[in-house]
Design an enzyme around this catalytic site. Structure first.
Site, PDB file in Angstrom:
ATOM      1  N   GLY A 102      40.138  36.992  45.673  1.00  0.00           N
ATOM      2  CA  GLY A 102      41.513  37.416  45.517  1.00  0.00           C
ATOM      3  C   GLY A 102      42.374  36.377  44.835  1.00  0.00           C
ATOM      4  O   GLY A 102      43.392  36.700  44.237  1.00  0.00           O
ATOM      5  N   LYS A 157      38.945  33.209  39.774  1.00  0.00           N
ATOM      6  CA  LYS A 157      37.539  33.052  39.441  1.00  0.00           C
ATOM      7  C   LYS A 157      37.153  31.583  39.461  1.00  0.00           C
ATOM      8  O   LYS A 157      37.976  30.708  39.190  1.00  0.00           O
ATOM      9  CB  LYS A 157      37.254  33.658  38.070  1.00  0.00           C
ATOM     10  CG  LYS A 157      37.523  35.165  37.996  1.00  0.00           C
ATOM     11  CD  LYS A 157      37.229  35.712  36.605  1.00  0.00           C
ATOM     12  CE  LYS A 157      37.469  37.222  36.558  1.00  0.00           C
ATOM     13  NZ  LYS A 157      37.191  37.782  35.211  1.00  0.00           N
ATOM     14  N   VAL A 158      35.874  31.324  39.743  1.00  0.00           N
ATOM     15  CA  VAL A 158      35.372  29.960  39.832  1.00  0.00           C
ATOM     16  C   VAL A 158      34.250  29.784  38.826  1.00  0.00           C
ATOM     17  O   VAL A 158      33.364  30.643  38.713  1.00  0.00           O
ATOM     18  CB  VAL A 158      34.860  29.631  41.254  1.00  0.00           C
ATOM     19  CG1 VAL A 158      34.415  28.181  41.346  1.00  0.00           C
ATOM     20  CG2 VAL A 158      35.933  29.907  42.290  1.00  0.00           C
ATOM     21  N   ASP A 170      42.632  31.793  55.195  1.00  0.00           N
ATOM     22  CA  ASP A 170      41.662  32.639  54.494  1.00  0.00           C
ATOM     23  C   ASP A 170      40.231  32.177  54.772  1.00  0.00           C
ATOM     24  O   ASP A 170      39.427  32.016  53.862  1.00  0.00           O
ATOM     25  CB  ASP A 170      41.941  32.615  52.989  1.00  0.00           C
ATOM     26  CG  ASP A 170      41.289  33.794  52.260  1.00  0.00           C
ATOM     27  OD1 ASP A 170      40.946  34.783  52.944  1.00  0.00           O
ATOM     28  OD2 ASP A 170      41.122  33.729  51.043  1.00  0.00           O
TER      29      ASP A 170
END
Length: 1249
Positions: free
Chosen positions: A961, A964-965, A1084
């Site tokens: 969410g 991007k990695v 999270d």
């Protein structure tokens, strides 16, 4: 004479055979076989007859010869002889062998292919050994074999297709191995097979439809595998099948209606698959069916009405599906034989029908985890055969009827988490067989009846969280089998019954959070098996009885917040403590030396008592000690040197004692120390420079001592420090500039010393300073630095009682966060700007030169005269200097603007993309990103773009969410993870965001992912965070990723690794919550954020990021998207509070713990639409047997018994973490303690094997 005759006859018989070669062959073969078998030297040798001195081998143990006079070996039965060694290939030389049984031994090694030479063999039993390797395909040549049982070994590989050639086979048993691959379709050629037993392996793929040709099959079990696909309808042709068990696989699709044609079927279990659709009505045609288990699937619709007419049905288990409707009134109308009805977690609604009383044979009734309402019907108590009644986790209300006394066979009564109220009826005394009574989290009130003492079989009583009042009935002391008594959070009064000392089996006694008074009875010393004693938050008083010294098995004790006094010596009989808490009492005398005997003690809390004497040197023996709290006592002497051996110490709190001497330099050797509180003692001399080697220090409180000398420059080494309190000492000299390096400071107090010089401007670098900046009662001179006005979070500023001069900077008045301001009693002057009017006049008193609101108005005439008194020349000079300064600043700003603009365009180029090949330039390539010292060298923008091909998808290793990695392998050999945040704003230009991210980047912990730097491009809307790269991905990948590349990895993620990951996760969360000031709420926590390094150590990522982003976005940004990616991990209270707390983090962590043990995703379809993972785990954990077994990830199996126990303990901790009420959840520190206890005792089971 007689022995000689017998010998001659024996010789004649052998010579008459004319077969000396055959005799010698079998004899020699037996002797060769024996060479590979090893017997236990501690026991009688079962093969002692097997030797060349006894040539009558037909009489040897386990040997059977034929009766044809040829003396051929036809059977070898060596089962259960405790043999070790291996199976010799010589076994293959018994040409006439019909039966070979080597089962139930400890044989190792492979199954020799030479066994395929035994062409006469009819039965081969090798089960229950430790055989390894693959099943030889050559066994398919044993065409005469009828029974092949080789399960319960360590065999691997596929089931050989050649076994389909064994046309005479009647039994094939390959259970409990590690076999992989599919079930060969060739097994469908085994038309005579009666038993096909394949359960508890790693078989995968579909069930071959060809098995429908095995017309003689009576037993087919392939449970506990990884089979997928649909159940073939062809199985319906197996008219002789009596047992069909396909439980615990991954079968999908609907249940074939053809299964209703298996007329002889008695047992059908399809539990724990992914089956869907309606339950076929045709199953009601199975007239011989006794057990039907379809639980833990995704079945929908209502329970077929026809099921209640199945007259032979004994067990109906449909739990944990997506069924609907209510229990029909026709239940048991034509079946009074039903013994087990399990419908938990099936979304049943409505009320419990009174017609249920027709099920007169019912022994187990489980309607838990549904939405049943109304009261428990009186008719239910007519089921006199009931042994287990589970109605928990519903919305039942009303009272518990006295008619419960009819259930005299009841063993388990589980009613927790409902809305039941009223008194517990005294008629419960009739339940003499009752073992478990769980009534917690209801609204029961009144007194606990004395008659409960008649339930003499009770082992567990849990009434936590009700409104029980009155005294604890002494009759509980008659419950000799009781091992758990949990009455916490009620309204109980009175004393502790001495009779509880008769409950010699008690392991856990928890009476905390009540209003109990009186003393602890001496009879408690008889509770020799007690492991946990929780009596905190009561009003207990008096001395501890000496008899408590006998409690040698205690691991956890908490007597805090009572009025107890005397010595704590009686608590020191145990050397197994993990936690010891007696804070907030009135204990006196010295601390016993024996406390040092508990070498696994993790937390020792003795604060707020009246303890005297010295700190025992024996505490240095506790190598696991992490927290030591002896604050607010009357301790004297010095801190013992032996504590330097406690290398795991993270918290030391010795505040408010009479400790003396210098602060020990050896404290600098405690590298893990995060909190050192020595306030309000009698420490003297200067600060040892070694102390500043404790670079993990977060809190340093030394106020209220007699420390002197200067504050050394080395204080700048404490880069992690959050709180520094040196108030009320005798420090002198100037404040070191290195103080500006303490960029994480949250609170700084240096008042009431003798500090001199000017306040360094570097104080403005402490951008995280929030709670207080207190420099009062010193001798500071000079102006108040205007940089103080940049401390945008500061709430308290006290500079009073110094010798400061000049004006109060207007920037201080602009500090919106500032609530308390005191600059009184200095030598300040000038007019206060209107911003200062929000503080009272007391804040500015004692400064004769100050005027303006809130002080008296400035005298305009006198002010003008003073200005005139400066002279026209002074005014001109000041004006000129101001003008030149302004011009110079303007030129500097313009120059910097053009330089940054030039650098920016050289960096991003002028093409359609921000990252073209032209983006490299001599100047741009030397412009580093912000970094936090974790990298080998400066990381450049161009390096990242080059390593990722301008953030190409091929380098993407994850997404969520937040963004991007990407994986970036840099030219310097370093590998980093680059996170592209999906955010429309230029976050890096947001000062608040920049400050917060820098703060996060300075956090260091072995179980947290390091944030190494960040950068952004406003024109492209790109915001990049640079993280330490984790080689082994996330725990989510290992548990749920289906890519073939991970298949081998899954096998390596054993229980030991998972338990270590669980502990690492908890330690990371504990650090954020308890060791960071202020505490950091992650917001999270999920399995994809638990990353694994090359050593499979857990590192929690993205900590603090959700908070930073949601607090620094514009009003149009939907911050809830930060939780959209975490569905299944969100605590229930967030739905209405929209507020993340430490306890919501604990809830999320509990879900991850469940994920680690079960291997299931939080939103796994097996839970159904109305049930979540928490209730699913809770449902299965509270029952024994196969239901519990299904909680454990099949990839972990087989586990040793103590490993299974440890897995269940982790799940129990996870359930505590996921309690509905946040107040009932443990802190992350308590959860971490519990997990460490499981981890530290993980090898205990080996000693029992």
């Amino acid at each position: 004479m007689q022995p000689l005759v017998l010998l001659l006859l024996f010789i004649l018989c052998f010579s008459g055979l004319g077969q000396p070669g055959i005799i010698n062959n079998d004899l020699q073969t037996l002797l060769e076989v024996k060479k590979s078998l090893v017997t236990n030297p501690q026991e009688d040798d079962p093969l002692r007859q097997w030797n060349s001195d006894n040539i009558n081998y037909c009489s040897w143990t386990g040997v059977t010869c034929d009766n044809t006079g040829l003396f051929r070996v036809i059977a070898l039965n060596l089962t259960g002889l405790g043999l070790t060694g291996s199976i010799s290939p010589w076994f293959g030389r018994f040409d006439n062998l019909i039966h070979l049984d080597l089962s139930s031994n400890n044989l190792v090694g492979p199954i020799p292919t030479a066994l395929s030479n035994l062409t006469s063999l009819e039965s081969l039993f090798l089960f229950s050994n430790q055989l390894t390797g693959e099943i030889p395909s050559q066994l398919g040549s044993l065409v005469n074999i009828r029974s092949l049982r080789i399960g319960d070994n360590e065999l691997v590989g596929d089931i050989p297709e050649t076994l389909g050639n064994l046309v005479n086979l009647q039994m094939l048993a390959l259970a409990s191995c590690r076999l992989t691959g599919p079930i060969p379709s060739q097994l469908g050629r085994l038309v005579r097979v009666q038993s096909l037993i394949l359960q508890d392996n790693y078989l995968e793929g579909p069930i071959p439809a060809e098995l429908g040709n095995c017309s003689d099959l009576t037993v087919f079990t392939a449970a506990e595998n990884m089979l997928n696909g649909t159940i073939p309808a062809e199985l319906g042709r197996l008219e002789n099948l009596e047992i069909l068990n396909l439980a615990n696989n991954s079968l999908t699709g609907e249940i074939p209606s053809q299964l209703g044609e298996m007329s002889q079927l008695q047992y059908l279990s399809l539990m724990a698959n992914q089956l869907q659709g309606l339950i076929p009505k045709s199953l009601a045609d199975l007239g011989n069916l006794q057990t039907l288990d379809l639980s833990a699937n995704n079945l929908t619709g209502e329970i077929p009405e026809e099921f209640w007419n199945m007259s032979q049905l004994l067990d109906l288990v449909l739990a944990n599906n997506h069924l609907s409707g209510s229990l029909p009134k026709s239940i048991c109308s034509n079946n009074t034989n039903l013994e087990q009805l399990v419908l938990s977690g099936t979304q049943l609604s409505g009320e419990i029908p009174v017609e249920l009383s027709k099920c007169q044979s019912l022994k187990q009734l489980d309607l838990s985890n549904n939405s049943l309402a109304g009261s428990i019907p009186e008719a239910l108590f007519e089921l006199v055969e009931l042994t287990d009644l589970y109605l928990h986790n519903n919305t039942l209300e009303g009272t518990l009827s006295p008619s419960i006394s009819n259930l005299t066979n009841l063993q388990w009564l589980v009613l927790y988490h409902n809305n039941l109220e009223g008194k517990l009826p005294k008629e419960i005394s009739a339940l003499r067989k009752l073992e478990v009574l769980f009534l917690y989290e209801n609204r029961f009130s009144g007194e606990i009846p004395q008659e409960i003492g008649n339930c003499t079989s009770l082992k567990m009583i849990d009434m936590f969280g009700n409104h029980f009042e009155g005294e604890i009935p002494p009759s509980i002391g008659r419950l000799k089998e009781l091992n758990l008594l949990h009455l916490r959070q009620n309204e109980l009064v009175g004393g502790l019954p001495a009779s509880l000392g008769n409950c010699h089996q008690l392991n856990i006694l928890d009476l905390a959070d009540n209003q109990l008074s009186g003393s602890i009875p001496s009879s408690f010393g008889f509770l020799k098996g007690l492991e946990q004693l929780m009596l905190y938050n009561n009003s207990l008083q008096g001395n501890l009885p000496d008899s408590l010294i006998s409690l040698r098995n205690l691991t956890r004790i908490n007597l805090s917040h009572n009025r107890l006094n005397g010595t704590i010596h009686p608590l020191c009989g145990s050397s197994s403590y993990l936690s010891f808490d007696v804070t907030n009492n009135g204990f006196e005398d010295e601390i016993p030396l024996e406390l040092g005997n508990s070498q696994n003690l993790d937390r020792l809390r003795l604060g707020k008592n009246q303890l005297t004497g010295k700190i025992p040197w024996t505490l240095g023996k506790i190598r696991e000690l992490s927290l030591l709290d002896m604050s607010s006592n009357a301790l004297t002497g010095t801190i013992p040197l032996q504590l330097v051996l406690c290398k795991k110490l993270t918290h030391i709190d010795l505040n408010n004692n009479f400790l003396s001497g210098p602060i020990p330099p050896w404290l600098g050797k405690l590298s893990q120390l995060g909190e050192l509180k020595l306030s309000s003692n009698q420490f003297v001399e200067s600060l040892p420079t070694e102390l500043f080697n404790c670079t993990k220090l977060l809190v340093l409180s030394l106020d209220g001592n007699s420390l002197n000398g200067s504050i050394p420059q080395e204080i700048g080494n404490l880069g992690a420090l959050n709180v520094l309190n040196l108030d009320k000492n005798q420090f002198s000299g100037s404040l070191p500039q290195a103080m500006g390096k303490l960029s994480k400071l949250y609170e700084l107090r240096l008042s009431r010393n003798s500090l001199t010089g000017e306040i360094p401007v570097e104080i403005g670098q402490l951008q995280d300073l929030q709670s207080a900046l207190d420099l009062s009662y010193n001798n500071f001179t000079g102006d108040i630095p205007s940089t103080i006005g940049t401390l945008s979070k500061l709430e308290t500023l006290d500079l009073s009682h110094n010798q400061l001069t000049g004006e109060v900077p207007g920037s201080v008045g602009d500090m919106k966060s500032l609530g308390y301001l005191n600059v009184s009693f200095n030598n300040l002057g000038g007019k206060l700007k209107k911003q200062f009017s929000r503080w009272p006049a007391d804040s500015f008193l004692g400064n004769t030169g100050l005027c303006g609101s809130p002080l008296s108005r400035c005298n305009r005439v006198r002010s003008n005269n003073k200005q005139q008194g400066l002279s026209a020349r002074s005014v001109v000079i000041i004006s000129a200097i101001s003008a030149l300064t302004a011009i110079g600043l303007m030129i500097l700003v313009i120059a910097l603007f053009f330089k940054q603009r030039h650098d920016f365009f050289k960096k991003v180029g002028h093409g359609s993309t921000a990252y073209t090949s032209s983006s490299s330039s001599s100047q741009a390539t030397h412009k580093p990103l912000f970094r936090n010292g974790a990298s080998k060298s400066d990381i450049r923008w161009e390096d990242i773009m080059e390593a990722t091909h301008n953030l190409s998808e091929e380098f993407m290793i994850g997404s969520g969410g937040s963004g991007k990695v990407y994986k970036a392998e840099l030219e310097n050999g370093e590998t980093v993870a680059v996170k592209k945040i999906l955010w429309k704003d230029d976050l890096m230009s947001n000062k608040s965001f920049s400050r917060e991210v820098k703060t996060l980047g300075r956090i260091r912990h072995r179980h947290l992912v390091k944030l190494m730097g960040y950068c952004s491009s406003k024109s492209e809307g790109l915001n990049l965070l640079i993280y330490e790269y984790m080689k082994n991905g996330s725990i989510w990948d290992w548990l749920h990723e289906d890519k073939p590349v991970l298949e081998k990895k899954k096998k390596l993620l054993d229980w030991e690794a998972r338990l270590r990951i669980a502990v690492g996760l908890a330690q990371g969360v504990e650090y954020l919550h308890h060791d960071c000031v202020p505490p950091i709420v992650h917001r999270d926590i999920k399995s994809s954020n638990v990353l694994l390094d090359s050593n499979m150590e857990a590192h929690l990522g993205d900590f603090g990021l959700a908070k930073v982003l949601t607090e620094n976005c514009d009003t149009n940004t939907d911050s809830n998207t930060w939780f959209a990616c975490s569905y299944g991990y969100i605590a229930p209270e967030y739905a209405y509070s929209l507020k993340a707390t430490e306890k919501s983090d604990v809830y999320s962590m509990g879900i991850v713990l469940m994920e680690i043990v079960t291997g299931k995703m939080p939103t796994d379809s097996v839970f159904g639409a109305e049930m979540d993972m928490v209730r699913w785990v809770e449902t299965h954990l509270e029952v024994a047997g196969s239901a519990r077994d299904k909680l454990i990830d099949p990839k972990l199996k087989p586990l040793l018994p103590f490993e299974e126990d440890a897995a269940c303990q982790v799940l129990e901790i996870a359930l505590q973490c996921t309690k509905t009420s946040p107040q009932e959840r443990p802190s992350s520190r308590q959860a971490c303690d519990s997990l460490l206890h499981v981890y530290n005792n993980r090898t205990a089971g080996y000693k029992k094997l």
